[in-house]
Motif scaffolding. Structure first.
Motif, PDB file in Angstrom:
ATOM      1  N   PRO A  50       0.804  -1.235   0.000  1.00 29.27           N
ATOM      2  CA  PRO A  50       0.000   0.000   0.000  1.00 29.27           C
ATOM      3  C   PRO A  50       0.834   1.281   0.000  1.00 29.27           C
ATOM      4  N   GLU A  51       1.952   1.286   0.751  1.00 28.72           N
ATOM      5  CA  GLU A  51       2.739   2.514   0.836  1.00 28.72           C
ATOM      6  C   GLU A  51       3.416   2.875  -0.477  1.00 28.72           C
ATOM      7  N   LEU A  52       3.493   1.918  -1.408  1.00 28.05           N
ATOM      8  CA  LEU A  52       4.050   2.183  -2.731  1.00 28.05           C
ATOM      9  C   LEU A  52       2.950   2.237  -3.796  1.00 28.05           C
ATOM     10  N   ASN A  53       1.696   2.223  -3.357  1.00 29.05           N
ATOM     11  CA  ASN A  53       0.546   2.238  -4.273  1.00 29.05           C
ATOM     12  C   ASN A  53       0.508   1.016  -5.192  1.00 29.05           C
ATOM     13  N   ILE A  54       1.088  -0.089  -4.724  1.00 29.85           N
ATOM     14  CA  ILE A  54       0.988  -1.352  -5.465  1.00 29.85           C
ATOM     15  C   ILE A  54      -0.233  -2.096  -4.940  1.00 29.85           C
ATOM     16  N   SER A  55      -1.248  -2.230  -5.777  1.00 27.09           N
ATOM     17  CA  SER A  55      -2.506  -2.855  -5.373  1.00 27.09           C
ATOM     18  C   SER A  55      -2.354  -4.363  -5.250  1.00 27.09           C
ATOM     19  N   PRO A  56      -3.243  -5.025  -4.491  1.00 24.65           N
ATOM     20  CA  PRO A  56      -3.193  -6.488  -4.402  1.00 24.65           C
ATOM     21  C   PRO A  56      -3.306  -7.136  -5.784  1.00 24.65           C
ATOM     22  N   PHE A  57      -2.442  -8.086  -6.047  1.00 23.39           N
ATOM     23  CA  PHE A  57      -2.490  -8.778  -7.339  1.00 23.39           C
ATOM     24  C   PHE A  57      -3.712  -9.688  -7.434  1.00 23.39           C
ATOM     25  N   SER A  58      -4.269 -10.035  -6.292  1.00 18.43           N
ATOM     26  CA  SER A  58      -5.430 -10.939  -6.273  1.00 18.43           C
ATOM     27  C   SER A  58      -6.753 -10.195  -6.319  1.00 18.43           C
ATOM     28  N   SER A  88      -9.649 -12.085  -9.722  1.00 17.02           N
ATOM     29  CA  SER A  88      -8.560 -12.668  -8.950  1.00 17.02           C
ATOM     30  C   SER A  88      -7.790 -13.652  -9.832  1.00 17.02           C
ATOM     31  N   GLY A  89      -6.579 -13.984  -9.401  1.00 19.20           N
ATOM     32  CA  GLY A  89      -5.755 -14.941 -10.140  1.00 19.20           C
ATOM     33  C   GLY A  89      -4.436 -14.357 -10.591  1.00 19.20           C
ATOM     34  N   CYS A  90      -4.332 -13.028 -10.634  1.00 13.81           N
ATOM     35  CA  CYS A  90      -3.080 -12.414 -11.093  1.00 13.81           C
ATOM     36  C   CYS A  90      -1.943 -12.629 -10.098  1.00 13.81           C
ATOM     37  N   GLU A  91      -2.285 -13.034  -8.863  1.00 12.65           N
ATOM     38  CA  GLU A  91      -1.233 -13.346  -7.892  1.00 12.65           C
ATOM     39  C   GLU A  91      -0.453 -14.601  -8.287  1.00 12.65           C
ATOM     40  N   ASN A  92      -0.992 -15.371  -9.236  1.00 15.33           N
ATOM     41  CA  ASN A  92      -0.297 -16.571  -9.737  1.00 15.33           C
ATOM     42  C   ASN A  92       0.370 -16.318 -11.085  1.00 15.33           C
ATOM     43  N   ALA A  93       0.493 -15.061 -11.455  1.00 22.29           N
ATOM     44  CA  ALA A  93       1.088 -14.705 -12.751  1.00 22.29           C
ATOM     45  C   ALA A  93       2.595 -14.954 -12.746  1.00 22.29           C
ATOM     46  N   THR A  94       3.109 -15.283 -13.937  1.00 17.91           N
ATOM     47  CA  THR A  94       4.552 -15.412 -14.149  1.00 17.91           C
ATOM     48  C   THR A  94       4.944 -14.537 -15.326  1.00 17.91           C
ATOM     49  N   VAL A  95       5.847 -13.603 -15.082  1.00 15.67           N
ATOM     50  CA  VAL A  95       6.368 -12.775 -16.169  1.00 15.67           C
ATOM     51  C   VAL A  95       7.366 -13.602 -16.963  1.00 15.67           C
ATOM     52  N   MET A 119      -7.812 -17.028 -14.262  1.00 16.31           N
ATOM     53  CA  MET A 119      -8.329 -15.800 -13.676  1.00 16.31           C
ATOM     54  C   MET A 119      -9.827 -15.966 -13.445  1.00 16.31           C
ATOM     55  N   ILE A 120     -10.284 -15.559 -12.259  1.00 14.64           N
ATOM     56  CA  ILE A 120     -11.687 -15.675 -11.884  1.00 14.64           C
ATOM     57  C   ILE A 120     -12.316 -14.282 -11.889  1.00 14.64           C
ATOM     58  N   HIS A 121     -13.422 -14.156 -12.592  1.00 15.49           N
ATOM     59  CA  HIS A 121     -14.140 -12.881 -12.691  1.00 15.49           C
ATOM     60  C   HIS A 121     -15.496 -13.013 -12.018  1.00 15.49           C
ATOM     61  N   ARG A 122     -15.765 -12.098 -11.063  1.00 17.77           N
ATOM     62  CA  ARG A 122     -17.069 -12.048 -10.406  1.00 17.77           C
ATOM     63  C   ARG A 122     -17.627 -10.636 -10.527  1.00 17.77           C
ATOM     64  N   SER A 123     -18.908 -10.544 -10.807  1.00 20.75           N
ATOM     65  CA  SER A 123     -19.545  -9.230 -10.951  1.00 20.75           C
ATOM     66  C   SER A 123     -21.054  -9.405 -10.868  1.00 20.75           C
ATOM     67  N   ALA A 145     -17.206 -15.792 -14.354  1.00 26.04           N
ATOM     68  CA  ALA A 145     -16.493 -16.182 -15.571  1.00 26.04           C
ATOM     69  C   ALA A 145     -15.083 -16.638 -15.210  1.00 26.04           C
ATOM     70  N   GLU A 146     -14.524 -17.485 -16.053  1.00 22.74           N
ATOM     71  CA  GLU A 146     -13.148 -17.934 -15.891  1.00 22.74           C
ATOM     72  C   GLU A 146     -12.380 -17.709 -17.186  1.00 22.74           C
ATOM     73  N   PHE A 147     -11.167 -17.195 -17.042  1.00 22.01           N
ATOM     74  CA  PHE A 147     -10.226 -17.073 -18.148  1.00 22.01           C
ATOM     75  C   PHE A 147      -9.103 -18.078 -17.874  1.00 22.01           C
ATOM     76  N   GLN A 148      -8.926 -19.048 -18.751  1.00 25.91           N
ATOM     77  CA  GLN A 148      -7.941 -20.104 -18.516  1.00 25.91           C
ATOM     78  C   GLN A 148      -6.780 -19.999 -19.500  1.00 25.91           C
ATOM     79  N   ASN A 149      -5.578 -20.322 -18.976  1.00 25.09           N
ATOM     80  CA  ASN A 149      -4.349 -20.283 -19.785  1.00 25.09           C
ATOM     81  C   ASN A 149      -4.212 -18.937 -20.501  1.00 25.09           C
ATOM     82  N   VAL A 150      -4.094 -17.895 -19.714  1.00 28.48           N
ATOM     83  CA  VAL A 150      -4.052 -16.525 -20.229  1.00 28.48           C
ATOM     84  C   VAL A 150      -2.617 -16.144 -20.595  1.00 28.48           C
TER      85      VAL A 150
END
Length: 248
Positions: A50-58, A88-95, A119-123, A145-150
């Motif tokens: 938070p102190e660096l304005n980096i939002s949760p990846f999840s 959610s799901g970006c916390e499992n991302a690999t660059v 990636m899991i999408h809820r709305s 919704a689910e986005f798989q193998n992004v």
């Protein structure tokens, strides 16, 4: 005079924001090192900094999204809107690749390539639909919704600004490119008086997911790209570009 001194001291504190010590700093243009450091940041800080304005990846929260908005004339039209989106799901991302983090970032396009298994999408959705005289509905409900193998590529262009004699980046363009292995969708309560019809429509959507995704992709990517640019802008406004790297 006292207030002025305090204000200047606060400015210096804000402009001395640093990456955590356990995140390795790299030299400008060392793409392999930069890739490793970004992956380490995601791994060690899935809830952001938070102190660096980096939002949760999840917890990626795009703005409300109008997917379709047909004029309500004639026998067939649809309006469809998504609200309260949470991804959610970006916390499992690999660059997998980076480029463009040169000593003068304005002279090169920054690219970040990322793989995300799921990636899991809820709305919540709001829909009005008329199809000839056979179907007419005005309904709301949860959307899943689910986005798989992004495979995601972020194409970023920046300009350089200066604060307290340090360089900061400001994004003036972020263009995402997205490839999917699979897209699934579930809209609950489409036809509240007929659950069988709701199930049948959801089944049709998922059997024809490629056509559905191709139809909504430009709108979705544009909206999510704008939100991504806002989040990156906050980070780049907090941490000096020069403080992200080792001095050559």
């Amino acid at each position: 005079m006292y207030r002025l001194v305090v204000f200047v001291m606060c400015l210096r504190i804000v402009n001395n924001a640093q990456l955590p010590e356990n995140i390795k700093k790299c030299r400008f243009g060392d793409n392999e090192c930069i890739k490793g450091s970004i992956n380490e940041l995601i791994k060690l800080y899935p809830n952001g900094i938070p102190e660096l304005n980096i939002s949760p990846f999840s917890d990626f929260r795009p703005s409300d999204l109008q997917l379709w908005d047909s004029p309500k004339v004639g026998g067939t039209w649809i309006t469809f809107r998504l609200t309260n989106q949470v991804i959610s799901g970006c916390e499992n991302a690999t660059v997998t690749r980076v480029s463009g983090f040169a000593e003068d970032p304005a002279k090169s396009k920054i690219q970040i390539e990322v793989n995300i298994p799921r990636m899991i999408h809820r709305s919540q959705y709001e829909m009005e639909l008329r199809w000839l005289t056979m179907v007419q509905t005005n309904t709301t409900g949860p959307c899943y919704a689910e986005f798989q193998n992004v495979s995601l590529v972020l194409n970023v262009k920046v300009i350089v600004t200066y604060k307290m004699e340090k360089r900061y980046l400001k994004i003036y363009e972020l263009v995402p490119e997205l490839d999917l292995g699979r897209f699934t969708l579930k809209l609950d309560g489409l036809y509240k008086e007929n659950e069988d019809l709701t199930l049948a429509v959801n089944r049709v959507y998922n059997e024809n997911w490629i056509e559905l995704w191709n139809d909504v992709e430009p709108t979705v990517i544009s909206s999510y790209g704008r939100r991504g640019a806002e989040l990156l802008d906050k980070i780049f406004a907090t941490i000096s570009y020069d403080d992200m790297f080792l001095r050559n």
